[in-house]
Design an enzyme around this catalytic site. Structure first.
Site, PDB file in Angstrom:
ATOM      1  N   ARG A 169       8.159 -40.269  29.678  1.00 35.84           N
ATOM      2  CA  ARG A 169       8.498 -41.467  28.899  1.00 35.84           C
ATOM      3  C   ARG A 169       9.958 -41.447  28.432  1.00 35.84           C
ATOM      4  NH1 ARG A 169       4.052 -42.161  30.852  1.00 35.84           N
ATOM      5  NH2 ARG A 169       2.115 -42.484  29.712  1.00 35.84           N
ATOM      6  N   SER A 243      -0.163 -47.715  24.921  1.00 34.77           N
ATOM      7  CA  SER A 243      -0.195 -46.510  24.085  1.00 34.77           C
ATOM      8  C   SER A 243       0.904 -46.600  23.037  1.00 34.77           C
ATOM      9  CB  SER A 243       0.052 -45.264  24.926  1.00 34.77           C
ATOM     10  OG  SER A 243      -0.882 -45.195  25.961  1.00 34.77           O
ATOM     11  N   GLU A 339       5.897 -44.721  20.965  1.00 34.64           N
ATOM     12  CA  GLU A 339       6.397 -45.039  22.312  1.00 34.64           C
ATOM     13  C   GLU A 339       7.151 -46.366  22.377  1.00 34.64           C
ATOM     14  OE1 GLU A 339       3.813 -44.252  25.815  1.00 34.64           O
ATOM     15  OE2 GLU A 339       4.453 -46.244  26.454  1.00 34.64           O
TER      16      GLU A 339
HETATM   17  P1  FAD Z   1      10.034 -54.748  27.244  1.00 35.15           P
HETATM   18  O1  FAD Z   1       8.866 -54.407  26.391  1.00 35.15           O
HETATM   19  O2  FAD Z   1      10.485 -56.154  27.261  1.00 35.15           O
HETATM   20  O3  FAD Z   1      11.256 -53.814  26.835  1.00 35.15           O
HETATM   21  C1  FAD Z   1      11.071 -52.437  26.618  1.00 35.15           C
HETATM   22  C2  FAD Z   1      12.459 -51.793  26.452  1.00 35.15           C
HETATM   23  O4  FAD Z   1      13.174 -51.881  27.671  1.00 35.15           O
HETATM   24  C3  FAD Z   1      13.328 -52.514  25.416  1.00 35.15           C
HETATM   25  O5  FAD Z   1      14.130 -51.551  24.780  1.00 35.15           O
HETATM   26  C4  FAD Z   1      14.198 -53.446  26.252  1.00 35.15           C
HETATM   27  O6  FAD Z   1      15.436 -53.738  25.655  1.00 35.15           O
HETATM   28  C5  FAD Z   1      14.385 -52.610  27.493  1.00 35.15           C
HETATM   29  N1  FAD Z   1      14.589 -53.420  28.708  1.00 35.15           N
HETATM   30  C6  FAD Z   1      13.680 -54.218  29.315  1.00 35.15           C
HETATM   31  N2  FAD Z   1      14.222 -54.751  30.437  1.00 35.15           N
HETATM   32  C7  FAD Z   1      15.499 -54.294  30.508  1.00 35.15           C
HETATM   33  C8  FAD Z   1      16.572 -54.472  31.436  1.00 35.15           C
HETATM   34  N3  FAD Z   1      16.444 -55.239  32.522  1.00 35.15           N
HETATM   35  N4  FAD Z   1      17.748 -53.867  31.158  1.00 35.15           N
HETATM   36  C9  FAD Z   1      17.899 -53.076  30.072  1.00 35.15           C
HETATM   37  N5  FAD Z   1      16.934 -52.858  29.173  1.00 35.15           N
HETATM   38  C10 FAD Z   1      15.733 -53.445  29.397  1.00 35.15           C
HETATM   39  N6  FAD Z   1       3.761 -47.772  30.133  1.00 35.15           N
HETATM   40  C11 FAD Z   1       3.637 -46.703  30.943  1.00 35.15           C
HETATM   41  O7  FAD Z   1       4.588 -45.936  31.138  1.00 35.15           O
HETATM   42  N7  FAD Z   1       2.456 -46.444  31.583  1.00 35.15           N
HETATM   43  C12 FAD Z   1       1.384 -47.230  31.442  1.00 35.15           C
HETATM   44  O8  FAD Z   1       0.355 -46.972  32.038  1.00 35.15           O
HETATM   45  C13 FAD Z   1       1.477 -48.357  30.574  1.00 35.15           C
HETATM   46  N8  FAD Z   1       0.424 -49.153  30.360  1.00 35.15           N
HETATM   47  C14 FAD Z   1       0.515 -50.199  29.494  1.00 35.15           C
HETATM   48  C15 FAD Z   1      -0.616 -50.997  29.276  1.00 35.15           C
HETATM   49  C16 FAD Z   1      -0.556 -52.069  28.413  1.00 35.15           C
HETATM   50  C17 FAD Z   1      -1.792 -52.908  28.170  1.00 35.15           C
HETATM   51  C18 FAD Z   1       0.660 -52.379  27.755  1.00 35.15           C
HETATM   52  C19 FAD Z   1       0.755 -53.567  26.838  1.00 35.15           C
HETATM   53  C20 FAD Z   1       1.791 -51.590  27.959  1.00 35.15           C
HETATM   54  C21 FAD Z   1       1.719 -50.491  28.827  1.00 35.15           C
HETATM   55  N9  FAD Z   1       2.828 -49.661  29.076  1.00 35.15           N
HETATM   56  C22 FAD Z   1       2.721 -48.596  29.920  1.00 35.15           C
HETATM   57  C23 FAD Z   1       4.105 -49.921  28.399  1.00 35.15           C
HETATM   58  C24 FAD Z   1       4.973 -50.988  29.126  1.00 35.15           C
HETATM   59  O9  FAD Z   1       4.211 -51.808  29.936  1.00 35.15           O
HETATM   60  C25 FAD Z   1       6.084 -50.352  29.962  1.00 35.15           C
HETATM   61  O10 FAD Z   1       6.906 -49.554  29.174  1.00 35.15           O
HETATM   62  C26 FAD Z   1       6.934 -51.419  30.674  1.00 35.15           C
HETATM   63  O11 FAD Z   1       7.846 -50.812  31.564  1.00 35.15           O
HETATM   64  C27 FAD Z   1       7.715 -52.313  29.703  1.00 35.15           C
HETATM   65  O12 FAD Z   1       8.237 -53.394  30.449  1.00 35.15           O
HETATM   66  P2  FAD Z   1       8.697 -54.751  29.774  1.00 35.15           P
HETATM   67  O13 FAD Z   1       9.377 -55.565  30.822  1.00 35.15           O
HETATM   68  O14 FAD Z   1       7.557 -55.388  29.085  1.00 35.15           O
HETATM   69  O15 FAD Z   1       9.765 -54.216  28.720  1.00 35.15           O
HETATM   70  P1  NAP Z   2      -7.210 -41.057  30.190  1.00 33.45           P
HETATM   71  O1  NAP Z   2      -7.435 -40.985  31.660  1.00 33.45           O
HETATM   72  O2  NAP Z   2      -8.365 -41.371  29.301  1.00 33.45           O
HETATM   73  O3  NAP Z   2      -6.477 -39.753  29.676  1.00 33.45           O
HETATM   74  C1  NAP Z   2      -6.126 -39.622  28.300  1.00 33.45           C
HETATM   75  C2  NAP Z   2      -4.864 -38.862  28.161  1.00 33.45           C
HETATM   76  O4  NAP Z   2      -5.056 -37.617  28.771  1.00 33.45           O
HETATM   77  C3  NAP Z   2      -3.665 -39.514  28.800  1.00 33.45           C
HETATM   78  O5  NAP Z   2      -2.747 -39.740  27.781  1.00 33.45           O
HETATM   79  C4  NAP Z   2      -3.176 -38.499  29.822  1.00 33.45           C
HETATM   80  O6  NAP Z   2      -1.804 -38.191  29.738  1.00 33.45           O
HETATM   81  C5  NAP Z   2      -3.893 -37.253  29.489  1.00 33.45           C
HETATM   82  N1  NAP Z   2      -4.291 -36.559  30.720  1.00 33.45           N
HETATM   83  C6  NAP Z   2      -5.426 -36.732  31.378  1.00 33.45           C
HETATM   84  N2  NAP Z   2      -5.459 -35.909  32.450  1.00 33.45           N
HETATM   85  C7  NAP Z   2      -4.342 -35.228  32.445  1.00 33.45           C
HETATM   86  C8  NAP Z   2      -3.800 -34.222  33.277  1.00 33.45           C
HETATM   87  N3  NAP Z   2      -4.447 -33.785  34.357  1.00 33.45           N
HETATM   88  N4  NAP Z   2      -2.603 -33.711  32.988  1.00 33.45           N
HETATM   89  C9  NAP Z   2      -1.945 -34.156  31.926  1.00 33.45           C
HETATM   90  N5  NAP Z   2      -2.409 -35.111  31.083  1.00 33.45           N
HETATM   91  C10 NAP Z   2      -3.590 -35.633  31.346  1.00 33.45           C
HETATM   92  O7  NAP Z   2      -6.027 -42.078  29.948  1.00 33.45           O
HETATM   93  P2  NAP Z   2      -5.974 -43.607  29.609  1.00 33.45           P
HETATM   94  O8  NAP Z   2      -5.551 -43.737  28.245  1.00 33.45           O
HETATM   95  O9  NAP Z   2      -7.158 -44.367  30.109  1.00 33.45           O
HETATM   96  O10 NAP Z   2      -4.767 -44.007  30.544  1.00 33.45           O
HETATM   97  C11 NAP Z   2      -4.783 -43.768  31.923  1.00 33.45           C
HETATM   98  C12 NAP Z   2      -3.384 -43.563  32.416  1.00 33.45           C
HETATM   99  O11 NAP Z   2      -2.623 -44.740  32.161  1.00 33.45           O
HETATM  100  C13 NAP Z   2      -2.653 -42.424  31.718  1.00 33.45           C
HETATM  101  O12 NAP Z   2      -1.857 -41.778  32.645  1.00 33.45           O
HETATM  102  C14 NAP Z   2      -1.836 -43.115  30.670  1.00 33.45           C
HETATM  103  O13 NAP Z   2      -0.618 -42.452  30.419  1.00 33.45           O
HETATM  104  C15 NAP Z   2      -1.537 -44.457  31.313  1.00 33.45           C
HETATM  105  N6  NAP Z   2      -1.422 -45.496  30.271  1.00 33.45           N
HETATM  106  C16 NAP Z   2      -0.260 -45.556  29.580  1.00 33.45           C
HETATM  107  C17 NAP Z   2      -0.084 -46.523  28.625  1.00 33.45           C
HETATM  108  C18 NAP Z   2       1.246 -46.649  27.901  1.00 33.45           C
HETATM  109  O14 NAP Z   2       1.433 -47.629  27.224  1.00 33.45           O
HETATM  110  N7  NAP Z   2       2.121 -45.725  28.045  1.00 33.45           N
HETATM  111  C19 NAP Z   2      -1.096 -47.420  28.344  1.00 33.45           C
HETATM  112  C20 NAP Z   2      -2.265 -47.305  29.053  1.00 33.45           C
HETATM  113  C21 NAP Z   2      -2.431 -46.334  30.022  1.00 33.45           C
HETATM  114  P3  NAP Z   2      -0.659 -39.101  30.411  1.00 33.45           P
HETATM  115  O15 NAP Z   2      -0.543 -40.237  29.473  1.00 33.45           O
HETATM  116  O16 NAP Z   2       0.528 -38.237  30.419  1.00 33.45           O
HETATM  117  O17 NAP Z   2      -1.121 -39.469  31.765  1.00 33.45           O
END
Ligand code: FAD
Ligand code: NAP
Length: 343
Positions: A169, A243, A339
Site C-alpha cells: 500500500r 479497508s 489507508e
Molecule cells: P481516489 O480515491 O480518487 O484517490 C486516492 C488518492 O490518489 C488521492 O490521494 C488522490 O489525490 C490520488 N490520485 C487519484 N488519481 C490520481 C492521479 N491521476 N494522479 C495523481 N494522484 C491521483 N485498494 C486496494 O489496494 N485493494 C483492494 O482490494 C481494494 N478494494 C477496495 C474495495 C472497495 C469497496 C473500496 C471502496 C476501495 C477499495 N480499495 C482497494 C481502495 C481503492 O479502490 C484504491 O486505492 C483505488 O486505487 C483508488 O482509486 P480512485 O481512483 O478511487 O482514487
Molecule cells: P480475506 O481473504 O478475508 O483476508 C483477510 C486479511 O488477511 C487480508 O487483509 C489479507 O491481507 C490477509 N491475508 C490473507 N491471506 C494472506 C496470506 N496468505 N498472506 C498474507 N496476508 C494474508 O480478505 P478480504 O478482506 O476479503 O479481502 C480480500 C483481498 O482483497 C485482500 O487481499 C484485501 O487486501 C483486498 N481488499 C482490499 C481492500 C482495500 O481497500 N485495500 C478492500 C477490500 C479487499 P492483504 O490485505 O495483504 O491481502
C-alpha cells in the site's frame, strides 16, 4: 468527448464523487479532458492561488466538508497496445480509465497478470499511488512505468517501476505533496502464458467451489469477483472506502510475543522478515465489529470497513477511526495506520 480541454464548475458538491458519500463542497471542480492543457488551466486567475487536489474515483478518500481548492479529475481514458511479442503485451492506459474495465478487457484478450485485481474501484491513474493489491497480487508485479506531470508547470516524467518504491500500500507518490502532480498514464506488462497466482486461501477454495481445476485468467477473474461480491459491502448500497486500516507489519519477535499471548491472532511472515498481522482480527477482538459512533459505523460484515450510516461527515469518520486506533492500541499495544487519504 468535449472539444474543450477541460470543463470547469464552481462550488460543486462532491458527495456523489466519493464512495463514502461524505458531503464536501469544492470551490472549483475541473474535469480534465486533455492533460497537456493543465498549465493553461491552472494559470487562470481564479485558480492560480488555490491549492490543488487530484480526484479519481473517490474510493480511497476522506473529504472535508469544505474544500477550498481546485479539484482536478482526469476524464481522458484511452487504452492502447504499445508492444507485443510471443511472450506478452504492453498496454498503456490513461489515468481516467476505470481500473476494473482495464482488468476485464485484459482478461477478455486471454492475457495474464492483473486478474486477481478485479473489481477494485477507482481509476487507472490512482492504481500506482498505493500499489493496489488483492488476493496475493500487487500492481507492482505487472506495472512497467508511470507517466506523471508536475503541477502547475506541466513537466512530464516517466518513472520505471523499479524507481517507484512500491511496497505494501505504498509508493513514492505518497511522499510528494498533495496536488503537486497528476499521474497521466500507466503501462502494464501482461503475459500470454500462465503465471496465475491462486495460492491465496479463499481464492483456491472459490475456484474449487466453481469446479475449476485448470484455471484460466477468466476463471480467476470470475472467482475474485464472486468472492468480493459475497464478502465486501457494495459502496453503492453501503457507502465505504474499502479497508480503512492497513494490516500492521511488526518485526518477527514482536509478532511472536503477541502470538504467545493471543494464539488465535493471524500472522503472515513476509519476505523481508517482518510479520503481517490481521487488522480485521485486532479490531474485532477489541469489540468494534458492527459498532457505531454517531453517523459512522464499522461494517458488521467486515471489521476493516468503516461505513457512512447516513449523514456522516469527515469528522464522524475520523472520530470512529481514532476510537478504533485507541482501542486496539490499549488492548494489544499495536498501532493501526489508516489507508485512505485524508484531504
Ligand atoms: P481516489 O480515491 O480518487 O484517490 C486516492 C488518492 O490518489 C488521492 O490521494 C488522490 O489525490 C490520488 N490520485 C487519484 N488519481 C490520481 C492521479 N491521476 N494522479 C495523481 N494522484 C491521483 N485498494 C486496494 O489496494 N485493494 C483492494 O482490494 C481494494 N478494494 C477496495 C474495495 C472497495 C469497496 C473500496 C471502496 C476501495 C477499495 N480499495 C482497494 C481502495 C481503492 O479502490 C484504491 O486505492 C483505488 O486505487 C483508488 O482509486 P480512485 O481512483 O478511487 O482514487
Ligand atoms: P480475506 O481473504 O478475508 O483476508 C483477510 C486479511 O488477511 C487480508 O487483509 C489479507 O491481507 C490477509 N491475508 C490473507 N491471506 C494472506 C496470506 N496468505 N498472506 C498474507 N496476508 C494474508 O480478505 P478480504 O478482506 O476479503 O479481502 C480480500 C483481498 O482483497 C485482500 O487481499 C484485501 O487486501 C483486498 N481488499 C482490499 C481492500 C482495500 O481497500 N485495500 C478492500 C477490500 C479487499 P492483504 O490485505 O495483504 O491481502
Amino acid at each position: 468527448m468535449s472539444e474543450a480541454p477541460w470543463t470547469l464548475q464552481q462550488d460543486v458538491q462532491l458527495r456523489e464523487a466519493n464512495t463514502l458519500a461524505l458531503p464536501s463542497r469544492a470551490r472549483w471542480l475541473a474535469h480534465v479532458h486533455d492533460p497537456q492543457a493543465l498549465p493553461q488551466l491552472l494559470a487562470l486567475p481564479q485558480l492560480r492561488e488555490l491549492p490543488r487536489r487530484v480526484l479519481g474515483g473517490g474510493s480511497n478518500l476522506v473529504l472535508p466538508a469544505e474544500l477550498e481548492a481546485v479539484v482536478l479529475k482526469p476524464t481522458f481514458s484511452g487504452l492502447r497496445i504499445a508492444n507485443t511479442d510471443t511472450q506478452g503485451v504492453e498496454v498503456i492506459a490513461d489515468a481516467g480509465l476505470n481500473w476494473h474495465a482495464l482488468v476485464q478487457w485484459s482478461v477478455q484478450q486471454g492475457w495474464h497478470g492483473i486478474e486477481n485485481l478485479a473489481l477494485i474501484p477507482g481509476q487507472c491513474g490512482a492504481a500506482p499511488i498505493q500499489n493496489i493489491g488483492a488476493y496475493g497480487v500487487e500492481l507492482a508485479a505487472a506495472l512497467k512505468w508511470v507517466e506523471w506531470m508536475e503541477l502547475p508547470r506541466g513537466q512530464l516524467q516517466r518513472t520505471p517501476v523499479e524507481a517507484l518504491q512500491l511496497g505494501y500500500r505504498h509508493s513514492m507518490f505518497k511522499q510528494l505533496p498533495a496536488g503537486s502532480f497528476m499521474i497521466v498514464r500507466i503501462c502494464v506488462q501482461l503475459k500470454r502464458q500462465s503465471s496465475l497466482q491462486i495460492g491465496y486461501a479463499g481464492l483456491a477454495q472459490q475456484l474449487q467451489h466453481h469446479g475449476v481445476h485448470e484455471p484460466t485468467p477468466a476463471d480467476v477473474f470470475d472467482a475474485v469477483c464472486a468472492l468480493r461480491r459475497s464478502k465486501l459491502p457494495d459502496p453503492a448500497v453501503v457507502p465505504n472506502a474499502g479497508s480503512f486500516f492497513k494490516n500492521p507489519l511488526l518485526d518477527a519477535e514482536a509478532a511472536a510475543s503477541l502470538r504467545r499471548q493471543w494464539p488465535q491472532l493471524p500472522v503472515w511472515p513476509q519476505a523481508d522478515g517482518r510479520c503481517k498481522l490481521s487488522a480485521a482480527w485486532l479490531i474485532e477482538q477489541a469489540g468494534f465489529k458492527g459498532a457505531r459512533l454517531g453517523e459512522a459505523a464499522v461494517s458488521a460484515q467486515h471489521a476493516l470497513v468503516l461505513t457512512n450510516a447516513g449523514h456522516a461527515d469527515a469528522d464522524a469518520i475520523s472520530a470512529l477511526s481514532t476510537a478504533i486506533q485507541q482501542g486496539v492500541l490499549a488492548r494489544f499495544g499495536v498501532s493501526l495506520d489508516t489507508e485512505p487519504q485524508f484531504w
